[in-house]
Design an enzyme around this catalytic site. Structure first.
Site, PDB file in Angstrom:
ATOM      1  N   GLY A  45       0.824  -1.201   0.000  1.00  0.00           N
ATOM      2  CA  GLY A  45       0.000   0.000   0.000  1.00  0.00           C
ATOM      3  C   GLY A  45       0.853   1.243   0.000  1.00  0.00           C
ATOM      4  O   GLY A  45       2.035   1.203   0.344  1.00  0.00           O
ATOM      5  N   GLN A  50       3.135  10.103   0.858  1.00  0.00           N
ATOM      6  CA  GLN A  50       4.422   9.406   0.749  1.00  0.00           C
ATOM      7  C   GLN A  50       5.168   9.756  -0.530  1.00  0.00           C
ATOM      8  O   GLN A  50       6.370   9.501  -0.633  1.00  0.00           O
ATOM      9  CB  GLN A  50       4.212   7.890   0.840  1.00  0.00           C
ATOM     10  CG  GLN A  50       3.729   7.460   2.211  1.00  0.00           C
ATOM     11  CD  GLN A  50       3.625   5.955   2.302  1.00  0.00           C
ATOM     12  OE1 GLN A  50       2.621   5.371   1.925  1.00  0.00           O
ATOM     13  NE2 GLN A  50       4.671   5.311   2.778  1.00  0.00           N
ATOM     14  N   CYS A  97       6.801   0.231   6.685  1.00  0.00           N
ATOM     15  CA  CYS A  97       6.310   1.353   5.891  1.00  0.00           C
ATOM     16  C   CYS A  97       7.418   1.820   4.958  1.00  0.00           C
ATOM     17  O   CYS A  97       8.575   1.901   5.375  1.00  0.00           O
ATOM     18  CB  CYS A  97       5.892   2.491   6.828  1.00  0.00           C
ATOM     19  SG  CYS A  97       5.263   3.936   5.965  1.00  0.00           S
ATOM     20  N   LEU A  98       7.045   2.132   3.722  1.00  0.00           N
ATOM     21  CA  LEU A  98       8.030   2.599   2.740  1.00  0.00           C
ATOM     22  C   LEU A  98       8.704   3.879   3.203  1.00  0.00           C
ATOM     23  O   LEU A  98       9.810   4.189   2.791  1.00  0.00           O
ATOM     24  CB  LEU A  98       7.352   2.861   1.388  1.00  0.00           C
ATOM     25  CG  LEU A  98       6.601   1.691   0.749  1.00  0.00           C
ATOM     26  CD1 LEU A  98       5.932   2.148  -0.543  1.00  0.00           C
ATOM     27  CD2 LEU A  98       7.541   0.542   0.477  1.00  0.00           C
ATOM     28  N   HIS A 139      -3.453   1.516   8.342  1.00  0.00           N
ATOM     29  CA  HIS A 139      -2.124   2.101   8.174  1.00  0.00           C
ATOM     30  C   HIS A 139      -2.127   3.156   7.061  1.00  0.00           C
ATOM     31  O   HIS A 139      -1.643   4.272   7.250  1.00  0.00           O
ATOM     32  CB  HIS A 139      -1.140   0.963   7.865  1.00  0.00           C
ATOM     33  CG  HIS A 139       0.262   1.378   7.566  1.00  0.00           C
ATOM     34  ND1 HIS A 139       1.343   0.909   8.269  1.00  0.00           N
ATOM     35  CD2 HIS A 139       0.776   2.208   6.621  1.00  0.00           C
ATOM     36  CE1 HIS A 139       2.461   1.445   7.783  1.00  0.00           C
ATOM     37  NE2 HIS A 139       2.134   2.236   6.774  1.00  0.00           N
ATOM     38  N   GLU A 140      -2.709   2.802   5.905  1.00  0.00           N
ATOM     39  CA  GLU A 140      -2.689   3.735   4.768  1.00  0.00           C
ATOM     40  C   GLU A 140      -3.558   4.965   5.048  1.00  0.00           C
ATOM     41  O   GLU A 140      -3.182   6.086   4.723  1.00  0.00           O
ATOM     42  CB  GLU A 140      -3.146   3.035   3.478  1.00  0.00           C
ATOM     43  CG  GLU A 140      -2.251   1.905   3.009  1.00  0.00           C
ATOM     44  CD  GLU A 140      -0.766   2.241   2.973  1.00  0.00           C
ATOM     45  OE1 GLU A 140      -0.402   3.429   2.798  1.00  0.00           O
ATOM     46  OE2 GLU A 140       0.033   1.316   3.158  1.00  0.00           O
ATOM     47  N   HIS A 143      -1.940   7.611   7.247  1.00  0.00           N
ATOM     48  CA  HIS A 143      -1.005   8.517   6.570  1.00  0.00           C
ATOM     49  C   HIS A 143      -1.683   9.844   6.214  1.00  0.00           C
ATOM     50  O   HIS A 143      -1.064  10.895   6.233  1.00  0.00           O
ATOM     51  CB  HIS A 143      -0.484   7.889   5.272  1.00  0.00           C
ATOM     52  CG  HIS A 143       0.716   7.003   5.443  1.00  0.00           C
ATOM     53  ND1 HIS A 143       1.922   7.475   5.878  1.00  0.00           N
ATOM     54  CD2 HIS A 143       0.891   5.672   5.213  1.00  0.00           C
ATOM     55  CE1 HIS A 143       2.805   6.467   5.913  1.00  0.00           C
ATOM     56  NE2 HIS A 143       2.196   5.363   5.526  1.00  0.00           N
TER      57      HIS A 143
END
Ligand code: NI
Length: 169
Positions: A45, A50, A97-98, A139-140, A143
């Protein structure tokens, strides 16, 4: 187009994103860039902040619903996503997480949630699930409110991570 992934502790990641008022070429290009970036760097995701854009858009691999690591990835775009808790009992999933390099940690979140948003054609889309899929939806969406999974871990773990990242810079 591949875009650089914004990395913690960039303050952009702590900002609240704006709702999308109209699904236009700008939003379609944003979704495409998010998809290209996610596919290139690898993950389940991504959220618009991000790649540096404070708009309420996320992409989630909905194949996670199958809970089968062999299932091919199936990335879907959700615009202005809203999470509803279906089962508030907490479950613990291992998250990464990225935007948060070199850390994975268990995070406790409501076990089962639904996510509702618009697709790129403006249709309402709803998904629902539990376990790792539920964690991913939360989580997404987090953000978009400037929240990272490390905001949910223990103070001790968080300060150890912050120390390590400070040293690395
Ligand atoms: Ni993330």
């Amino acid at each position: 187009m591949l875009r650089p992934v914004v990395q913690y502790p960039n303050p952009l990641l702590a900002k609240k994103s704006e709702p999308v008022a109209e699904i236009n070429d700008e939003i379609r290009a944003l979704a495409q860039d998010m998809l290209d970036t996610l596919k290139t760097v690898g993950g389940v995701g991504i959220a618009a902040p991000q790649i540096g854009v404070l708009k309420r858009v996320v992409i989630i691999d909905v194949s996670l619903e199958k809970d089968d690591p062999e299932a091919p990835q199936d990335f879907r775009v959700f615009i202005n996503p809203v999470v509803t808790v279906i089962d508030p009992k907490l479950s613990e999933e291992n998250e990464g997480c990225l935007s948060v390099p070199e850390l994975r940690s268990k995070v406790k979140r409501p076990r089962r949630v639904a996510l509702e948003g618009l697709d790129l054609d403006g249709n309402t889309v709803r998904i629902e699930g539990e376990g790792y899929f539920s964690a991913c939806m939360q989580h997404e969406t987090d953000h978009l409110d400037g929240k990272l999974f490390i905001d949910h871990i223990s103070y001790l773990k968080r300060s150890m991570y912050d120390k390590k990242m400070k040293k690395a810079r």
